[in-house]
Design a protein around this motif. Structure first.
Motif, PDB file in Angstrom:
ATOM      1  N   LEU A  51       7.536   1.464  -2.800  1.00  0.00           N
ATOM      2  CA  LEU A  51       6.102   1.657  -2.549  1.00  0.00           C
ATOM      3  C   LEU A  51       5.606   3.047  -2.947  1.00  0.00           C
ATOM      4  O   LEU A  51       4.559   3.188  -3.562  1.00  0.00           O
TER       5      LEU A  51
ATOM      6  N   LEU B 175      -5.263  -0.349  -3.391  1.00  0.00           N
ATOM      7  CA  LEU B 175      -4.313  -0.416  -2.274  1.00  0.00           C
ATOM      8  C   LEU B 175      -4.109  -1.871  -1.849  1.00  0.00           C
ATOM      9  O   LEU B 175      -2.981  -2.298  -1.582  1.00  0.00           O
ATOM     10  N   MET B 176      -5.199  -2.629  -1.809  1.00  0.00           N
ATOM     11  CA  MET B 176      -5.086  -4.034  -1.424  1.00  0.00           C
ATOM     12  C   MET B 176      -4.284  -4.799  -2.471  1.00  0.00           C
ATOM     13  O   MET B 176      -3.454  -5.647  -2.137  1.00  0.00           O
TER      14      MET B 176
ATOM     15  N   PRO C  12       1.853  -5.766   4.524  1.00  0.00           N
ATOM     16  CA  PRO C  12       0.594  -5.733   5.271  1.00  0.00           C
ATOM     17  C   PRO C  12      -0.282  -4.589   4.758  1.00  0.00           C
ATOM     18  O   PRO C  12       0.219  -3.497   4.497  1.00  0.00           O
ATOM     19  N   PRO C  13      -1.580  -4.818   4.593  1.00  0.00           N
ATOM     20  CA  PRO C  13      -2.465  -3.757   4.099  1.00  0.00           C
ATOM     21  C   PRO C  13      -2.384  -2.493   4.950  1.00  0.00           C
ATOM     22  O   PRO C  13      -2.394  -1.377   4.421  1.00  0.00           O
ATOM     23  N   SER C  14      -2.277  -2.668   6.263  1.00  0.00           N
ATOM     24  CA  SER C  14      -2.262  -1.479   7.125  1.00  0.00           C
ATOM     25  C   SER C  14      -1.026  -0.625   6.859  1.00  0.00           C
ATOM     26  O   SER C  14      -1.073   0.601   6.963  1.00  0.00           O
ATOM     27  N   HIS C  15       0.073  -1.267   6.494  1.00  0.00           N
ATOM     28  CA  HIS C  15       1.289  -0.521   6.169  1.00  0.00           C
ATOM     29  C   HIS C  15       1.066   0.329   4.925  1.00  0.00           C
ATOM     30  O   HIS C  15       1.391   1.517   4.893  1.00  0.00           O
TER      31      HIS C  15
ATOM     32  N   TYR D 274      -1.765   1.313   3.649  1.00  0.00           N
ATOM     33  CA  TYR D 274      -2.747   2.365   3.936  1.00  0.00           C
ATOM     34  C   TYR D 274      -2.097   3.489   4.733  1.00  0.00           C
ATOM     35  O   TYR D 274      -2.336   4.666   4.491  1.00  0.00           O
ATOM     36  N   GLY D 275      -1.244   3.096   5.668  1.00  0.00           N
ATOM     37  CA  GLY D 275      -0.548   4.088   6.488  1.00  0.00           C
ATOM     38  C   GLY D 275       0.318   4.994   5.636  1.00  0.00           C
ATOM     39  O   GLY D 275       0.344   6.214   5.835  1.00  0.00           O
ATOM     40  N   VAL D 276       1.020   4.421   4.664  1.00  0.00           N
ATOM     41  CA  VAL D 276       1.877   5.223   3.792  1.00  0.00           C
ATOM     42  C   VAL D 276       1.016   6.127   2.905  1.00  0.00           C
ATOM     43  O   VAL D 276       1.281   7.317   2.751  1.00  0.00           O
TER      44      VAL D 276
ATOM     45  N   THR E 289      -1.819   7.385   3.391  1.00  0.00           N
ATOM     46  CA  THR E 289      -2.472   8.508   4.070  1.00  0.00           C
ATOM     47  C   THR E 289      -1.477   9.446   4.743  1.00  0.00           C
ATOM     48  O   THR E 289      -1.845  10.525   5.175  1.00  0.00           O
ATOM     49  N   PHE E 290      -0.225   9.024   4.839  1.00  0.00           N
ATOM     50  CA  PHE E 290       0.780   9.895   5.482  1.00  0.00           C
ATOM     51  C   PHE E 290       1.135  11.062   4.566  1.00  0.00           C
ATOM     52  O   PHE E 290       1.296  12.189   5.005  1.00  0.00           O
TER      53      PHE E 290
END
Lengths: 181, 163, 555, 234
Positions: free
Chosen positions: B25, B44-45, B54-57, B59-61, B63-64
């Protein structure tokens, strides 16, 4: 600790709060009679004394510090008191009065909300009242505080407990007794 | 700028090369940013769906890690190195000078979108501190004057071109 | 030569061939083309040399080589002419003709262009950086000619995996990533783990601001890292390796990518390494700007493509690492030591450095020091020697104030501790850490309160946010600092600072949080008077703080 | 699963539990209370809140009881003065990190953070409180998230991923800026993956996620994860 003849001088003070803590204090009901035998209330919103006296033994303060007048009163109380107690969530955490802290320029916004947006007539911000502080603060951020009784309001039982312990010369143990909210 | 379908193809090829492996990723996000310049929600989607994540995963990566940008950068990018050596040698003064001169805050772009100012934690050019990266090129032993002059040159040059 | 599948015996031949080839040249001109020198035009200098040797007709006797870093990064581009190791500093293309004419043709080194700080090299001991600045990192033959890949040949031909681990145990080598865990023990743990496959992760996520030793290594000698990984893989039984490298290091990435391709082409990586049954391959994984990803369990999360959030140990990665499989995580500097240990034996290595801390350590020496750069010194050398001998003392004739050892979560040590020997245990004892090897010299123009605040800021930015002490605690420390540097502090703040710092150190989940308060704790311990002056007198001895306050007041 | 057991001492009490048991469970099953926030039976352990830290004889380090397995002969202390001090500190930090005003919170009297503060005797917060102003997302039909009250325990994220299987929720950003998000940081109302199962609200220890106009006493049901797992195992 104290000579029997000499009563402990107690003051209470009401800053930015709803007076609920004082109500709770009065909720001690018949215990107040026992207490009255030991203490003398020398300054309080429920007693007609204009100036905070010198050499107070214990001061209970309700409410957060939100304006310059309160700031001055608090500092004066601290100077003239042996044991200062924050009474209730507003005094201990800031609580509801401090919610405005989340905004920048909060003093101005709060005044506008109160005196302009929500006013039906005479929309203007008064100039003859104490100036609001930029941030509402709990007491211990401004002066040294000796004991804390959280609660909104603290129950009469906890207030009794703390006062009884102090009058008996013991340090109250707050484990299991600090119920915020 | 490449056409959209061409860019999508580049990204597809890259993901295929990694066998749509979710552990790649970060590499895929690097590639996406390289192709599109930044990571918008659409790409991202697309990555999330392609890798079956999962989209939230995703997005989480995204922005981390501070290397990934979720907003388009300006035409020119200046990045101040806030590593220890650069800090000790006064990079903060350079940053403040750029902020003042071009009316831009760190992490943001100028109103006209010509210049973005970023900070990074150490580019590893510490012996040449203080360092500033201007459009991908490292400027070592930088001073406020040097940086501002270089930026003025870049921005000025741009203006004459558009005129 | 490239592309032919090699057998065990072939490497020796390549080495001999290369050495013969080299012998044909009278001079070798090594132009440093690593990240420190490239921005100052190193590639132009390289081109200028290639043209100049032709112009003077000496191209047959002069080999112009692109090499990695010699360590003197402040005076780049740097050029070394062999024989004699003449180091030219601040070389620009217009100086090149004169150097070639005088030095090569006339045999008269150009004295005023030479690097004058002999002391910089005198106390260094180069093991990890043995080839840095000497070989062309983009040519695998150069590495082989310098004795490279001989160690993996030795392992495959004559040693058992247990035998390799035995040598590493005997060397006393400890992890160079910061914590200093004995490398041999780690290898035994992974080797003993029964599940498979096993993985190796080489940590090149050098996130410490002010540290670039790992990058220097990767740019100067990538094959040393690969060989170290190969040997480790052979010893623990791993078949896949990842090098986790910062995306901010494009040149190092490029160099490593080339090196991996070359090694694969020569069957040093892949199935049947050197036509044996041993298989091992390496892939690069890019970091993306997260300091915490250097932490052992966070790096695993990142290699797996997740947020680099550390997790509690146990389970240790040796048992349950990447995808729950046994994983050996090792800093690249540790790995680069391995070929030498295999070739010369653990006993040889254990004689370098001190008894408990063997070998050498690379440091990035930066800050207000005369000779900044990358240095490699034996363990046990004193801070004084590093700062004043190797480093040449404090720059601009200023007074020494402190030295920060161990990166943003290291400790600020005062003058009284300069005689401290550098090793894991001594540093920990005084509140600093080895970290990944950053030494920043701080002079009397810097304010220690401001310095501690700066490092706290760094750790706040880099905190992953998982555990309460690090996420919320550091933010509170910062608020207290802001109060002090605004002139609103009181002496009780110091007690709160100390209490909170010690709590964060003890209660945090990973190494980042556990070490993040070090700068605060050490400055409170060694420079408390500076805090007191800020609070009581509202004076910053270095005149760094209160500036914004004053400006605001003026407005 | 192996049938072997391990004997250890927790606070002086000798305890025998199956091998692989975490200290927290060993203690709880034997009537020794260790305060927790992020740990929840039925979910994977995070080890992030640091409330359940314990001391193990022979190590200077502290261990999160929720994630440290027992071993034979281990001597665990759960309630030393230092641990009490540190737990108070943790609660203070959580209280001061964002806007926690119990008197106006939906979770008043049903909040694990509030009752922990009470239990541990956190009568005030020594740090300046932060008053955050994150927008409340009430776009979902009935679920509301108020990030000002979130303590980042990640129970909601874990229950959404591990029990419901939707993985609608995750974290964005890092450090003090970390937030719980839905999908690509969308409003909850437009989430493409949320199944509206409300498990997140059931397990939230504070008042950050709740069901609109439903008393919290009815919403909260943190045993849901363990309950569903047990049903599935049948």
């Amino acid at each position: 600790m104290m000579a029997a003849a000499e009563k402990v001088k107690v003051a209470t003070m009401w800053l930015s709060g709803c007076s609920g803590c004082h109500m709770s204090f009065l909720d001690m009901d018949e215990l107040l009679i026992d207490l009255a035998a030991k203490i003398q209330v020398v300054y309080s919103p429920i007693a007609d004394v204009k100036v905070f006296p010198e050499k107070v033994d214990v001061t209970l303060i309700e409410g957060a510090v939100a304006n310059d007048e309160q700031l001055e009163l608090l500092k004066q109380a601290r100077e003239r008191t042996k044991v200062l107690i924050s009474l209730g969530d507003c005094a201990v955490t800031g609580n509801v009065p401090a919610l405005r802290n989340a905004w920048g320029n909060s003093a101005r916004l709060a005044l506008e909300r109160a005196y302009i947006e929500n006013a039906d007539v005479n929309k203007q911000i008064p100039t003859d009242v104490p100036e609001l502080l930029e941030k509402v603060r709990p007491l211990h951020e401004v002066v040294k505080v000796d004991y804390y009784i959280p609660g909104c309001p603290p129950s009469a039982g906890v207030i009794t407990y703390v006062l009884t312990e102090l009058l008996a010369g013991r340090v109250p143990n707050m484990e299991g007794k600090c119920k915020y909210g | 700028m490449l056409r959209e379908d061409k860019r999508r193809e580049l990204l597809d090829n890259f993901m295929r090369k990694h066998e749509y492996d979710e552990s790649a990723l970060l590499e895929i996000l690097h590639k996406t940013q390289e192709i599109y310049g930044y990571l918008d929600n659409e790409s991202l989607m697309y990555v999330a769906q392609s890798l079956n994540l999962p989209p939230s995963h995703v997005y989480g990566v995204a922005t981390f890690y501070s290397f990934f940008k979720l907003k388009a950068a300006g035409e020119h990018v200046v990045t101040g190195c806030l590593g220890t050596a650069c800090y000790v040698k006064g990079v903060e003064e350079i940053m403040q000078a750029v902020e003042r001169e071009f009316n831009v805050k760190r992490g943001e772009s100028t109103a006209d979108g010509k210049l973005s100012l970023f900070v990074t934690r150490c580019i590893g050019a510490c012996a040449m501190a203080p360092s500033v990266v201007i459009d991908g090129e490292v400027m070592g032993k930088a001073t406020p004057e040097l940086v501002i002059n270089k930026l003025k040159l870049l921005l000025g040059g741009n203006k004459t071109e558009t005129r | 030569m490239e592309g032919t599948r090699l057998k065990l015996g072939d490497l020796q031949k390549i080495a001999e061939h290369e050495v013969d080839f080299e012998r044909a040249f009278k001079h070798r001109i090594n132009v440093c083309c690593s990240s420190g020198c490239v921005p100052f035009g190193a590639f132009d200098v390289l081109k200028a040399f290639q043209e100049a040797v032709k112009e003077f007709g000496v191209e047959k006797e002069c080999k112009v080589a692109r090499t990695g870093c010699v360590g003197t990064c402040a005076v780049g581009p740097a050029v070394v002419i062999e024989p004699g190791d003449y180091l030219y500093q601040n070389v620009t293309p217009d100086k090149v003709r004169q150097i070639v004419r005088d030095h090569i043709v006339l045999g008269l080194p150009v004295k005023d262009m030479l690097y004058q700080n002999e002391a910089f090299f005198k106390k260094q001991h180069r093991l990890v950086l043995r080839n840095a600045g000497k070989i062309d990192p983009t040519r695998i033959q150069d590495y082989i000619a310098a004795g490279g890949y001989a160690a993996i040949v030795k392992c495959l031909a004559t040693m058992t995996p247990q035998g390799v681990i035995y040598e590493v145990l005997g060397s006393g080598l400890r992890g160079r990533g910061g914590a200093g865990f004995p490398t041999g023990q780690k290898w035994s743990l992974v080797a003993r783990s029964h599940s498979s496959p096993k993985y190796i992760v080489a940590n090149l996520d050098e996130g410490d601001p002010g540290v670039f030793a790992n990058r220097t290594l990767a740019e100067a000698d990538p094959h040393a890292i690969l060989e170290g990984m190969l040997i480790a893989a052979y010893a623990v039984g791993a078949e896949k390796g990842y090098i986790y490298i910062r995306a901010e290091y494009p040149l190092a990435i490029e160099t490593l990518q080339k090196a991996i391709a070359q090694a694969r082409a020569m069957s040093l990586l892949g199935e049947n390494v050197l036509e044996t049954s041993f298989k091992f391959d390496v892939e690069l994984r890019f970091g993306a700007g997260a300091f915490v990803a250097g932490e052992e369990t966070a790096i695993l999360a990142s290699v797996e493509g997740r947020r680099a959030m550390p997790r509690p140990r146990p389970p240790y990665p040796a048992n349950s690492g990447l995808w729950g499989k046994p994983t050996l995580i090792q800093n690249v500097e540790t790995l680069a030591n391995i070929p030498l240990i295999v070739l010369n034996g653990g006993a040889w290595f254990s004689k370098i450095g001190t008894g408990k801390c063997t070998g050498t350590k690379c440091f990035s020496l930066t800050g207000k020091v005369n000779n900044p750069g990358i240095i490699e010194v034996p363990m046990g050398i004193t801070l004084h020697e590093v700062v004043f001998d190797v480093g040449g003392g404090v720059a601009d004739n200023r007074k020494f104030k402190a030295v920060l050892v161990g990166g943003p979560s290291g400790g600020c040590l005062p003058e009284t501790l300069l005689e401290l020997p550098i090793d894991y245990d001594s540093l920990t004892r005084v509140g600093a850490i080895m970290g990944s090897g950053g030494i920043v010299v701080i002079d009397d123009k810097s304010c220690m309160v401001d310095t501690a605040k700066f490092f706290t800021d760094f750790c706040i930015d880099e905190s992953c946010g998982k555990c309460t002490p690090c996420r919320a605690g550091l933010a509170k420390i910062k608020e207290i600092f802001e109060g002090i540097t605004r002139g609103e502090g009181n002496l009780e703040d110091l007690a709160t600072l100390e209490k909170a710092s010690i709590y964060i150190r003890d209660a945090s989940l990973c190494g980042l949080g556990q070490t993040a308060p070090n700068p605060v704790i050490t400055t409170l311990r060694y420079f408390k008077d500076e805090y007191v002056r800020h609070i009581v007198d509202k004076v910053c001895p270095a005149d760094r703080c209160f500036k914004n306050v004053k400006e605001v007041n003026k407005q | 699963m192996s049938n072997s057991t391990v004997t250890l001492k927790i606070d002086g009490v000798e305890i025998t539990v199956p091998e692989g048991t975490m200290i927290l469970k060993a203690a709880t099953d034997n009537g020794i209370r260790i305060p927790t926030l992020c740990a929840l039976e039925g979910l994977s352990n995070s080890g992030g809140c640091r409330l359940c830290l314990v001391e193990i004889a022979g190590s200077p380090k502290l261990f999160a009881a929720c994630i440290t397995p027992v071993s034979s002969g281990m001597v665990v202390t759960t309630n030393s003065e230092r641990l009490k001090e540190y737990r108070k500190m943790t609660v203070q930090l959580l209280l001061s990190e964002r806007t926690h005003v119990c008197s106006v919170c939906v979770a008043n009297d049903h909040c694990e953070l509030q009752s922990l503060a009470n239990e541990l005797g956190v009568d005030h917060v020594m740090f300046e409180r932060k008053w955050t102003d994150y927008k409340i997302d009430s776009t979902h039909d009935f679920l509301v998230i108020d990030r000002n009250r979130c303590i980042l325990c990640t129970r909601c994220i874990r229950v959404c991923d591990e029990i419901e299987g939707a993985h609608t929720l995750d974290l964005k950003m890092r450090g003090k800026d970390t937030q719980v998000i839905m999908d690509l940081d969308n409003n909850w109302g437009v989430s493409c993956s949320c199944t509206s199962c409300r498990k997140c609200a059931k397990v939230c220890p504070v008042g950050a996620i709740y069901v609109e106009e439903e008393p919290l006493a009815r919403t909260k049901h943190k045993e849901i994860a363990e309950f569903l797992l047990a049903r599935r195992r049948r």
